[in-house]
Design a protein around this motif. Structure first.
Motif, PDB file in Angstrom:
ATOM      1  N   GLN A 175       0.892  -1.249   0.389  1.00 37.60           N
ATOM      2  CA  GLN A 175       0.181   0.423  -0.143  1.00 37.60           C
ATOM      3  C   GLN A 175       0.655   1.450  -0.153  1.00 37.60           C
ATOM      4  OE1 GLN A 175      -2.448   0.215   3.582  1.00 37.60           O
ATOM      5  NE2 GLN A 175      -3.615   1.870   2.239  1.00 37.60           N
ATOM      6  N   GLY A 232      -5.828  -0.830  -4.736  1.00 33.58           N
ATOM      7  CA  GLY A 232      -7.636  -0.164  -4.189  1.00 33.58           C
ATOM      8  C   GLY A 232      -7.212  -1.638  -2.766  1.00 33.58           C
ATOM      9  N   TRP A 233      -7.138  -2.954  -3.222  1.00 29.53           N
ATOM     10  CA  TRP A 233      -7.759  -3.123  -1.958  1.00 29.53           C
ATOM     11  C   TRP A 233      -6.929  -3.471  -0.875  1.00 29.53           C
ATOM     12  CZ3 TRP A 233      -3.859  -6.817  -1.001  1.00 29.53           C
ATOM     13  CH2 TRP A 233      -3.293  -6.797  -1.960  1.00 29.53           C
ATOM     14  N   THR A 234      -5.626  -2.619  -1.111  1.00 29.80           N
ATOM     15  CA  THR A 234      -4.703  -2.779   0.616  1.00 29.80           C
ATOM     16  C   THR A 234      -4.792  -2.543   1.685  1.00 29.80           C
ATOM     17  OG1 THR A 234      -3.956  -0.937  -0.734  1.00 29.80           O
ATOM     18  CG2 THR A 234      -2.837  -3.268  -0.931  1.00 29.80           C
ATOM     19  N   GLU A 291      -8.182  -2.342   2.954  1.00 32.90           N
ATOM     20  CA  GLU A 291      -9.474  -3.339   3.873  1.00 32.90           C
ATOM     21  C   GLU A 291      -8.814  -4.411   3.972  1.00 32.90           C
ATOM     22  OE1 GLU A 291     -13.718  -4.566   2.286  1.00 32.90           O
ATOM     23  OE2 GLU A 291     -12.627  -4.533   0.611  1.00 32.90           O
ATOM     24  N   ILE A 292      -8.106  -4.565   2.976  1.00 26.74           N
ATOM     25  CA  ILE A 292      -7.171  -6.379   3.841  1.00 26.74           C
ATOM     26  C   ILE A 292      -6.495  -5.656   4.932  1.00 26.74           C
ATOM     27  CG2 ILE A 292      -5.960  -7.945   2.608  1.00 26.74           C
ATOM     28  CD1 ILE A 292      -9.257  -7.865   1.680  1.00 26.74           C
ATOM     29  N   MET A 333     -16.838  -8.391   1.526  1.00 30.93           N
ATOM     30  CA  MET A 333     -15.779  -6.889   1.389  1.00 30.93           C
ATOM     31  C   MET A 333     -16.459  -6.722  -0.033  1.00 30.93           C
ATOM     32  SD  MET A 333     -12.882  -9.176   2.589  1.00 30.93           S
ATOM     33  CE  MET A 333     -12.637 -10.578   4.261  1.00 30.93           C
ATOM     34  N   SER A 367     -13.754  -4.295  -1.624  1.00 35.00           N
ATOM     35  CA  SER A 367     -12.418  -4.585  -2.199  1.00 35.00           C
ATOM     36  C   SER A 367     -12.252  -6.260  -3.204  1.00 35.00           C
ATOM     37  CB  SER A 367     -11.376  -4.075  -1.944  1.00 35.00           C
ATOM     38  OG  SER A 367     -10.925  -5.254  -0.809  1.00 35.00           O
ATOM     39  N   ILE A 368     -12.846  -7.156  -2.331  1.00 32.11           N
ATOM     40  CA  ILE A 368     -12.069  -8.361  -2.766  1.00 32.11           C
ATOM     41  C   ILE A 368     -13.955  -9.279  -2.914  1.00 32.11           C
ATOM     42  CG2 ILE A 368     -10.186  -7.975  -2.851  1.00 32.11           C
ATOM     43  CD1 ILE A 368     -10.515  -9.790  -0.363  1.00 32.11           C
ATOM     44  N   ASP A 369     -14.221 -10.306  -3.462  1.00 31.89           N
ATOM     45  CA  ASP A 369     -15.058 -11.139  -3.935  1.00 31.89           C
ATOM     46  C   ASP A 369     -15.110 -12.007  -2.864  1.00 31.89           C
ATOM     47  OD1 ASP A 369     -17.358 -11.482  -4.518  1.00 31.89           O
ATOM     48  OD2 ASP A 369     -17.376 -13.195  -5.911  1.00 31.89           O
TER      49      ASP A 369
END
Length: 184
Positions: free
Chosen positions: A51, A63-65, A67-68, A138, A140-142
């Motif tokens: 990130q 983008g997903w970093t 939230e993860i 979630m 940003s990811i499925d």
């Protein structure tokens, strides 16, 4: 010029630090639940580094970093709490135990053990109920969000098991770390 200056090779011994290689690594100090927590921690570190690197070096954030990283931090917190429960190192107020008579301190310590165990059992029950009712995904990811709640439940379950073990140990020994705080 001072004559108190130690040579560089003497500094670790002077401050109580063992130089690398003199002590063997003690695997007994770690429980089996510590190793997955360590892996998740390093995955979290890698995601946060990705990130940072993508945002400040490449100028375009992945983008997903975010939230993860948030979810991995939750996982590390709850799985790592099992280690604290095993070592009985969760936060406690020791002040009153220092000034209580021995029997009163032991009785209050046992009440703390029982209350802690009941709290963890309630945490298991509540997090299971929350996970069972969650249908959201979630952002940003499925991946279903209930995965995180089930991991929180596992963390509470591990804390519950370790708390029961600590409580049994305290009952057998007749004292806990709180009642022996007077001796420190």
């Amino acid at each position: 010029m001072s004559h108190d200056i130690l040579p560089p090779e003497a500094v670790p011994e002077a401050v109580g630090i063992d130089p690398v290689g003199e002590d063997d690594f003690d695997f007994k100090a770690y429980g089996w639940e510590d190793w997955p927590t360590l892996v998740v921690f390093w995955v979290l570190a890698a995601v946060v580094f990705l990130q940072f690197f993508s945002r400040y070096v490449l100028g375009s954030s992945v983008g997903w970093t975010e939230e993860i990283a948030r979810y991995l931090l939750i996982v590390v917190g709850f799985l790592g709490s099992a280690m604290a429960a095993r070592k009985n190192s969760h936060i406690a107020v020791e002040f009153f135990y220092r000034y209580m008579p021995g029997g009163v301190g032991r009785a209050m310590s046992m009440m703390v053990d029982i209350g802690r165990t009941v709290f963890y059992a309630a945490g298991v029950w509540i997090s299971y109920g929350l996970a069972a009712k969650t249908n959201a995904m979630m952002v940003s990811i499925d991946v279903p969000k209930d995965v995180i709640y089930y991991i929180v439940m596992v963390g509470f379950l591990l804390m519950l098991v370790r708390s029961v073990q600590v409580t049994i140990r305290h009952w057998r020994e007749g004292e806990s770390e709180l009642t022996t705080a007077k001796d420190r």
